[in-house]
Design a protein around this motif. Sequence first.
Motif, PDB file in Angstrom:
ATOM      1  N   GLN A  13       0.882  -1.132   0.093  1.00  0.00           N
ATOM      2  CA  GLN A  13       0.001  -0.316  -0.343  1.00  0.00           C
ATOM      3  C   GLN A  13       0.972   1.028   0.483  1.00  0.00           C
ATOM      4  N   PRO A  14       0.144   2.655  -0.515  1.00  0.00           N
ATOM      5  CA  PRO A  14       1.044   4.010  -0.467  1.00  0.00           C
ATOM      6  C   PRO A  14       2.270   3.910   1.164  1.00  0.00           C
ATOM      7  N   LYS A  86       5.506   4.825  -2.996  1.00  0.00           N
ATOM      8  CA  LYS A  86       4.627   5.610  -3.800  1.00  0.00           C
ATOM      9  C   LYS A  86       3.847   4.825  -5.014  1.00  0.00           C
ATOM     10  N   SER A 114      -0.258  -0.270  -4.420  1.00  0.00           N
ATOM     11  CA  SER A 114      -1.530   0.064  -5.343  1.00  0.00           C
ATOM     12  C   SER A 114      -1.896   0.368  -3.741  1.00  0.00           C
ATOM     13  N   SER A 115      -3.658   1.252  -4.012  1.00  0.00           N
ATOM     14  CA  SER A 115      -4.341   1.671  -2.340  1.00  0.00           C
ATOM     15  C   SER A 115      -5.078   0.272  -2.829  1.00  0.00           C
TER      16      SER A 115
END
Length: 115
Positions: A13-14, A86, A114-115
């Motif tokens: 995740q970011p 990021k 990725s979120s």
Amino acid sequence: QGQLVESGGDLVQPGGSLTLSCKASGFTLDDTAITWIRQAPGKERELVARTQGSANTFYEDSVKGRFTISGDFVKHTVTLQMNNLKFEDTSVYYCHAQDANGHYWGQGTQVTVSS
């Protein structure tokens, strides 16, 4: 010739962190220039970080302060510690080494942010 094997790529995740490893065999890293390069689909190759021994370290502007390249000469491994990842860091990451005897490439490892 020598060989490089990369590992550590993952889905994250970011804001998360990953550590990529590039293990060398058939040659030593002591005085070898090591470069991390990434290439995302549809984009050009981008130099991420480079080091030779403990000197001449270079980081691409977008990763300065977030990524750290380091070498363990005993384990013949170069790592890329990636923090605060990021979306733009999503790419396939390759390591490349060059010494007096030739050039060496890793197979690449996928990093997906990725979120």
